[in-house]
Design an enzyme around this catalytic site. Structure first.
Site, PDB file in Angstrom:
ATOM      1  N   ARG A  94       3.196  -6.210   9.486  1.00 18.38           N
ATOM      2  CA  ARG A  94       2.495  -5.128  10.174  1.00 18.38           C
ATOM      3  C   ARG A  94       2.991  -4.955  11.599  1.00 18.38           C
ATOM      4  O   ARG A  94       3.045  -3.841  12.109  1.00 18.38           O
ATOM      5  CB  ARG A  94       0.998  -5.385  10.145  1.00 18.38           C
ATOM      6  CG  ARG A  94       0.403  -5.289   8.745  1.00 18.38           C
ATOM      7  CD  ARG A  94      -1.037  -5.710   8.729  1.00 18.38           C
ATOM      8  NE  ARG A  94      -1.649  -5.576   7.425  1.00 18.38           N
ATOM      9  CZ  ARG A  94      -2.593  -6.365   6.977  1.00 18.38           C
ATOM     10  NH1 ARG A  94      -3.060  -7.365   7.732  1.00 18.38           N
ATOM     11  NH2 ARG A  94      -3.102  -6.184   5.783  1.00 18.38           N
ATOM     12  N   PHE A 100     -16.421   3.973   6.181  1.00 16.35           N
ATOM     13  CA  PHE A 100     -14.979   4.186   6.091  1.00 16.35           C
ATOM     14  C   PHE A 100     -14.450   4.182   4.658  1.00 16.35           C
ATOM     15  O   PHE A 100     -13.281   4.505   4.422  1.00 16.35           O
ATOM     16  CB  PHE A 100     -14.220   3.142   6.920  1.00 16.35           C
ATOM     17  CG  PHE A 100     -14.375   1.724   6.418  1.00 16.35           C
ATOM     18  CD1 PHE A 100     -13.594   1.247   5.374  1.00 16.35           C
ATOM     19  CD2 PHE A 100     -15.295   0.874   7.009  1.00 16.35           C
ATOM     20  CE1 PHE A 100     -13.732  -0.068   4.921  1.00 16.35           C
ATOM     21  CE2 PHE A 100     -15.436  -0.434   6.562  1.00 16.35           C
ATOM     22  CZ  PHE A 100     -14.658  -0.906   5.523  1.00 16.35           C
ATOM     23  N   ASN A 108      -1.754   0.163   7.031  1.00 20.03           N
ATOM     24  CA  ASN A 108      -1.270  -1.155   7.435  1.00 20.03           C
ATOM     25  C   ASN A 108      -0.423  -1.872   6.385  1.00 20.03           C
ATOM     26  O   ASN A 108      -0.330  -3.087   6.385  1.00 20.03           O
ATOM     27  CB  ASN A 108      -2.422  -2.027   7.929  1.00 20.03           C
ATOM     28  CG  ASN A 108      -3.451  -2.330   6.864  1.00 20.03           C
ATOM     29  OD1 ASN A 108      -3.298  -1.968   5.705  1.00 20.03           O
ATOM     30  ND2 ASN A 108      -4.508  -3.003   7.260  1.00 20.03           N
ATOM     31  N   HIS A 128      -1.879  -5.514   1.600  1.00 21.70           N
ATOM     32  CA  HIS A 128      -3.139  -6.236   1.419  1.00 21.70           C
ATOM     33  C   HIS A 128      -2.772  -7.598   0.856  1.00 21.70           C
ATOM     34  O   HIS A 128      -1.865  -7.716   0.029  1.00 21.70           O
ATOM     35  CB  HIS A 128      -4.053  -5.520   0.413  1.00 21.70           C
ATOM     36  CG  HIS A 128      -5.154  -6.420  -0.076  1.00 21.70           C
ATOM     37  ND1 HIS A 128      -6.307  -6.607   0.624  1.00 21.70           N
ATOM     38  CD2 HIS A 128      -5.219  -7.225  -1.170  1.00 21.70           C
ATOM     39  CE1 HIS A 128      -7.065  -7.481  -0.029  1.00 21.70           C
ATOM     40  NE2 HIS A 128      -6.425  -7.870  -1.121  1.00 21.70           N
ATOM     41  N   LYS A 154       0.827  -1.203   0.000  1.00 21.15           N
ATOM     42  CA  LYS A 154       0.000   0.000   0.000  1.00 21.15           C
ATOM     43  C   LYS A 154       0.866   1.260   0.000  1.00 21.15           C
ATOM     44  O   LYS A 154       2.089   1.189   0.213  1.00 21.15           O
ATOM     45  CB  LYS A 154      -0.933  -0.041   1.206  1.00 21.15           C
ATOM     46  CG  LYS A 154      -1.934  -1.193   1.131  1.00 21.15           C
ATOM     47  CD  LYS A 154      -2.827  -1.209   2.355  1.00 21.15           C
ATOM     48  CE  LYS A 154      -3.848  -2.319   2.294  1.00 21.15           C
ATOM     49  NZ  LYS A 154      -4.748  -2.295   3.475  1.00 21.15           N
ATOM     50  N   ARG A 166      -0.932 -14.229   4.469  1.00 20.26           N
ATOM     51  CA  ARG A 166      -1.740 -13.578   5.508  1.00 20.26           C
ATOM     52  C   ARG A 166      -1.077 -13.723   6.877  1.00 20.26           C
ATOM     53  O   ARG A 166      -1.086 -12.791   7.679  1.00 20.26           O
ATOM     54  CB  ARG A 166      -3.165 -14.098   5.484  1.00 20.26           C
ATOM     55  CG  ARG A 166      -3.896 -13.598   4.218  1.00 20.26           C
ATOM     56  CD  ARG A 166      -5.333 -13.981   4.160  1.00 20.26           C
ATOM     57  NE  ARG A 166      -6.155 -13.325   5.163  1.00 20.26           N
ATOM     58  CZ  ARG A 166      -6.621 -12.071   5.101  1.00 20.26           C
ATOM     59  NH1 ARG A 166      -6.306 -11.304   4.064  1.00 20.26           N
ATOM     60  NH2 ARG A 166      -7.384 -11.590   6.047  1.00 20.26           N
ATOM     61  N   GLU A 168      -9.333 -10.363  -7.442  1.00 14.31           N
ATOM     62  CA  GLU A 168      -8.389  -9.264  -7.248  1.00 14.31           C
ATOM     63  C   GLU A 168      -7.296  -9.262  -8.314  1.00 14.31           C
ATOM     64  O   GLU A 168      -6.871  -8.200  -8.774  1.00 14.31           O
ATOM     65  CB  GLU A 168      -7.797  -9.344  -5.846  1.00 14.31           C
ATOM     66  CG  GLU A 168      -8.837  -9.070  -4.771  1.00 14.31           C
ATOM     67  CD  GLU A 168      -8.375  -9.328  -3.358  1.00 14.31           C
ATOM     68  OE1 GLU A 168      -7.214  -9.793  -3.164  1.00 14.31           O
ATOM     69  OE2 GLU A 168      -9.156  -9.061  -2.428  1.00 14.31           O
ATOM     70  N   TYR A 212     -12.532  -3.295  -3.725  1.00 11.61           N
ATOM     71  CA  TYR A 212     -13.183  -3.235  -2.411  1.00 11.61           C
ATOM     72  C   TYR A 212     -14.705  -3.222  -2.545  1.00 11.61           C
ATOM     73  O   TYR A 212     -15.393  -2.566  -1.767  1.00 11.61           O
ATOM     74  CB  TYR A 212     -12.718  -1.989  -1.653  1.00 11.61           C
ATOM     75  CG  TYR A 212     -11.275  -2.039  -1.217  1.00 11.61           C
ATOM     76  CD1 TYR A 212     -10.849  -2.941  -0.254  1.00 11.61           C
ATOM     77  CD2 TYR A 212     -10.337  -1.153  -1.757  1.00 11.61           C
ATOM     78  CE1 TYR A 212      -9.526  -2.976   0.164  1.00 11.61           C
ATOM     79  CE2 TYR A 212      -9.016  -1.175  -1.337  1.00 11.61           C
ATOM     80  CZ  TYR A 212      -8.616  -2.088  -0.375  1.00 11.61           C
ATOM     81  OH  TYR A 212      -7.308  -2.115   0.037  1.00 11.61           O
ATOM     82  N   THR A 236      -4.740  -7.073  10.929  1.00 12.14           N
ATOM     83  CA  THR A 236      -5.085  -5.862  10.178  1.00 12.14           C
ATOM     84  C   THR A 236      -4.718  -4.600  10.946  1.00 12.14           C
ATOM     85  O   THR A 236      -4.237  -3.633  10.372  1.00 12.14           O
ATOM     86  CB  THR A 236      -6.594  -5.859   9.850  1.00 12.14           C
ATOM     87  OG1 THR A 236      -6.887  -7.036   9.100  1.00 12.14           O
ATOM     88  CG2 THR A 236      -6.977  -4.658   9.019  1.00 12.14           C
TER      89      THR A 236
END
Length: 137
Positions: free
Chosen positions: A103, A58, A117, A120, A10, A86, A131, A50, A92
């Site tokens: 993270r 949000f 964060n 993804h 990100k 993951r 995706e 998304y 998250t």
């Protein structure tokens, strides 16, 4: 069971020069980078990516965050890669993510209300396929 997943480094990960470290952690785990792109996310792309969050309160903040700078998109491949990446990413919420995770080691609450964060990763084979189509056509 070899599978593929999508990851996004990100904008905060890119701006903090953590792209190489994040990708290196993934490669050190034994996964393979199959495709890699440096992109500027568009509002349309984010709405597709998304799609389950578009109507949530949000969402506008999420779009602002994801368009605040470039993103690195990658297709990663390996056995149980979705689960593995993951686990490497961590929780998250970067403030409570375990040390040793991406993270947990590099993220925290920056006090600006946004959850920055770093990464993804797809949460299922179905999400990964969707995706990948959003980011790689």
């Amino acid at each position: 069971m070899t599978e593929q997943t999508l990851i996004l480094v990100k904008p905060d990960g890119v701006s903090r020069a953590l792209t190489g470290e994040i990708l290196a952690r993934i490669e050190r785990k034994g996964y393979v980078i199959r495709d890699l792109r440096f992109v500027h996310a568009t509002a349309d792309q984010l709405a597709r990516h998304y799609r389950e969050h578009v109507q949530k309160a949000f969402y506008p903040e999420l779009v602002d965050y994801m368009t605040s700078g470039p993103v690195v998109a990658a297709i990663i491949e390996g056995d149980r890669v979705i689960e593995g990446v993951r686990a490497l990413s961590g929780a998250t919420d970067p403030t409570v993510a375990a040390p040793g995770t991406i993270r947990g080691d590099y993220g925290r609450d920056w006090g600006n209300g946004a959850v920055l964060n770093l990464i993804h990763s797809s949460d299922s084979p179905e999400s990964a396929e969707w995706e990948k189509s959003v980011w790689f056509g």
